[in-house]
Scaffold this motif. Structure first.
Motif, short mmCIF file in Angstrom:
data_model
loop_
_atom_site.label_atom_id
_atom_site.label_comp_id
_atom_site.label_asym_id
_atom_site.label_seq_id
_atom_site.Cartn_x
_atom_site.Cartn_y
_atom_site.Cartn_z
N PHE A 56 0.61 -1.41 0.19
CA PHE A 56 0.09 -0.23 -0.21
C PHE A 56 0.87 1.49 0.36
N LEU A 92 -2.10 3.78 2.37
CA LEU A 92 -2.87 3.48 2.67
C LEU A 92 -3.74 3.17 1.03
N ARG A 93 -3.07 3.42 0.07
CA ARG A 93 -3.56 3.29 -1.67
C ARG A 93 -2.96 1.48 -1.74
N PRO A 94 -3.84 0.95 -2.09
CA PRO A 94 -2.95 -0.70 -2.60
C PRO A 94 -2.84 -0.87 -3.85
N PRO A 136 -5.18 -7.47 -6.19
CA PRO A 136 -3.49 -7.54 -5.92
C PRO A 136 -2.62 -7.10 -6.57
N CYS A 142 0.86 -6.67 4.37
CA CYS A 142 0.48 -6.28 4.09
C CYS A 142 1.66 -4.83 4.78
N ASP A 176 3.15 -0.32 4.47
CA ASP A 176 2.34 0.30 3.39
C ASP A 176 4.16 0.91 3.63
N PHE A 202 -0.69 2.18 -7.60
CA PHE A 202 -1.39 2.50 -5.98
C PHE A 202 -2.54 3.61 -6.31
N MET A 250 -8.62 3.44 -2.56
CA MET A 250 -9.46 2.55 -1.81
C MET A 250 -11.13 2.17 -2.48
N VAL A 298 -8.16 -7.04 1.39
CA VAL A 298 -7.43 -5.63 0.45
C VAL A 298 -7.26 -4.62 2.13
N GLN A 342 -5.82 -2.68 4.23
CA GLN A 342 -5.94 -1.53 4.41
C GLN A 342 -6.60 -0.89 5.89
#
Ligand code: NAI
Ligand code: MG
Length: 339
Positions: free
Chosen positions: A52, A55-57, A69, A110, A112, A129, A132, A147, A151
């Motif tokens: 991420f 916080l954007r996958p 993902p 996960c 970040d 990216f 969400m 996902v 997040q």
């Protein structure tokens, strides 16, 4: 499948060897990884990691027009970090999400990478990216809840870096399932929300909020207040938002919902007396609330995506939203009752 599973641990002699299912064995392993930092480090080294950026996958397109993902092994992520001249200790920020059922209980984490240049990471990892809100409904298969959970956990860590009592930095365990400051332990939290499809026996009640995209209607929803039971929240929300009294309700199912932060949606069906269906809408909460017939609902279920420039076209939350499930269940019940 039932098989004999050795539970790896001499610290739990009573669990040493017994007949448990694959599922039970996976759940016990997951729990162990939360408690045992060393086991968690070795699970990370053989696991896969979802990235991420703030916080954007990180996702890439699928052939069917959806998104999937991007996952990296520990080795490939280590090489990426090296090429980007980043400190490998960033990997210590990884948070355990779960274990893969398909891939022999491989641990899924996960991370970040908000401290890195997103464009450089995207180029290294063949992904993009994505916000969400855009990604969630396009993620395919079981990826969306995974996902969303990743997040939510990363957000919780970012927001719980300091103890709200002492103001000192909190310390996390290896799995990232808790943070501590002295004798205070913090666990990830969700806000319970009741989401309810109200029916008068022939019609169902849907509403829209000002913030919804044009044409989108959904079931009534609201956060549970501290100290309330589910039934109290449900009765209060319906009364507050549309001025009706629910006479009975039933539970349908639940889901984790990543918006606006991390909600635990509890989906229910509720009935009102058909003699008392006049709405008194709280316009500060809702832009519209109306009763809809089976024909209108059926028609709207055919609309797959919002149609730009045609706000009159009604459409519903997509299949993996609990609101969608409630609406479909209501349709099936109406059909069963009329046949
Ligand atoms: N899955 C779905 O189809 C749908 C999901 N939802 C979700 O349900 C949730 C609740 O629905 P709303 O109608 O917005 O709730 P609501 O009817 O309780 O109103 C929202 C207001 O409640 C207050 N509030 C009380 N506790 C809160 C908390 N823990 N977090 C944030 N605000 C809190 C705030 O003042 C906020 O403005 C939203 O997060 C929304 O994303 C809502 C409709 C459909
Ligand atoms: Mg509401």
């Amino acid at each position: 499948m039932i098989r004999c599973v050795s539970l790896l641990s001499t610290r739990h002699p009573s669990l040493f060897c017994c007949h448990i299912s694959d599922f039970a064995s996976r759940m016990r392993l997951l729990n162990r990884l939360k408690e045992d930092d060393e086991a968690c480090v070795s699970a990370l080294q053989s696991g896969s990691i979802f990235l991420f950026h703030l916080l954007r996958p990180l996702v890439c397109p699928t052939e069917g027009g959806g998104l999937t993902p991007v996952r990296l092994s520990w080795t490939s992520l280590t090489s990426v970090l090296q090429r980007l001249s980043s400190d490998r200790s960033l990997l210590n920020e990884s948070v355990l999400i779960g274990l893969s059922e398909q891939n022999q209980n491989q641990a899924q984490f996960c991370l970040d990478v908000g401290v890195l240049d997103p464009v450089a990471v995207e180029a290294e990892c063949d992904g993009t990216f994505v916000d969400m809100r855009k990604a969630f409904f396009l993620l395919t298969g079981s990826a969306a809840p995974f996902v969303a959970k990743g997040q939510a956990l990363l957000r919780w860590h970012q927001e719980t870096k300091f103890c709200s009592s002492s103001g000192r930095p909190t310390q996390r365990n290896r799995a990232g399932s808790l943070r501590v400051c002295g004798s205070i332990t913090y666990y990830p939290k969700m806000s319970p929300v009741v989401i309810v499809l109200v029916s008068d026996g022939k019609r169902c009640l849907l509403s829209r909020q000002m913030s919804f995209p044009p044409g989108l209607y959904s079931a009534l929803a609201g956060f549970c207040d501290m100290g309330e039971s589910l039934e109290e929240s449900l009765r209060r929300e319906v009364a507050e938002e549309v001025g009706l009294e629910v006479c009975r309700f039933s539970f349908s199912g639940s889901q984790h919902w990543p918006f606006p932060q991390s909600s635990f949606m509890i989906g229910c069906h509720a009935h009102v007396n058909p003699a008392h269906t006049e709405l008194s809408v709280d316009w500060s909460e809702l832009e519209d609330a109306r009763w809809f017939s089976l024909e209108e609902i059926d028609h709207a279920l055919q609309v797959q995506h919002p149609i730009r420039g045609e706000p009159q076209v009604m459409w519903f939350p997509p299949k993996h939203a609990i609101a969608h499930r409630l609406i479909r269940e209501w349709v099936e019940l109406q059909r069963a009752q009329s046949s």
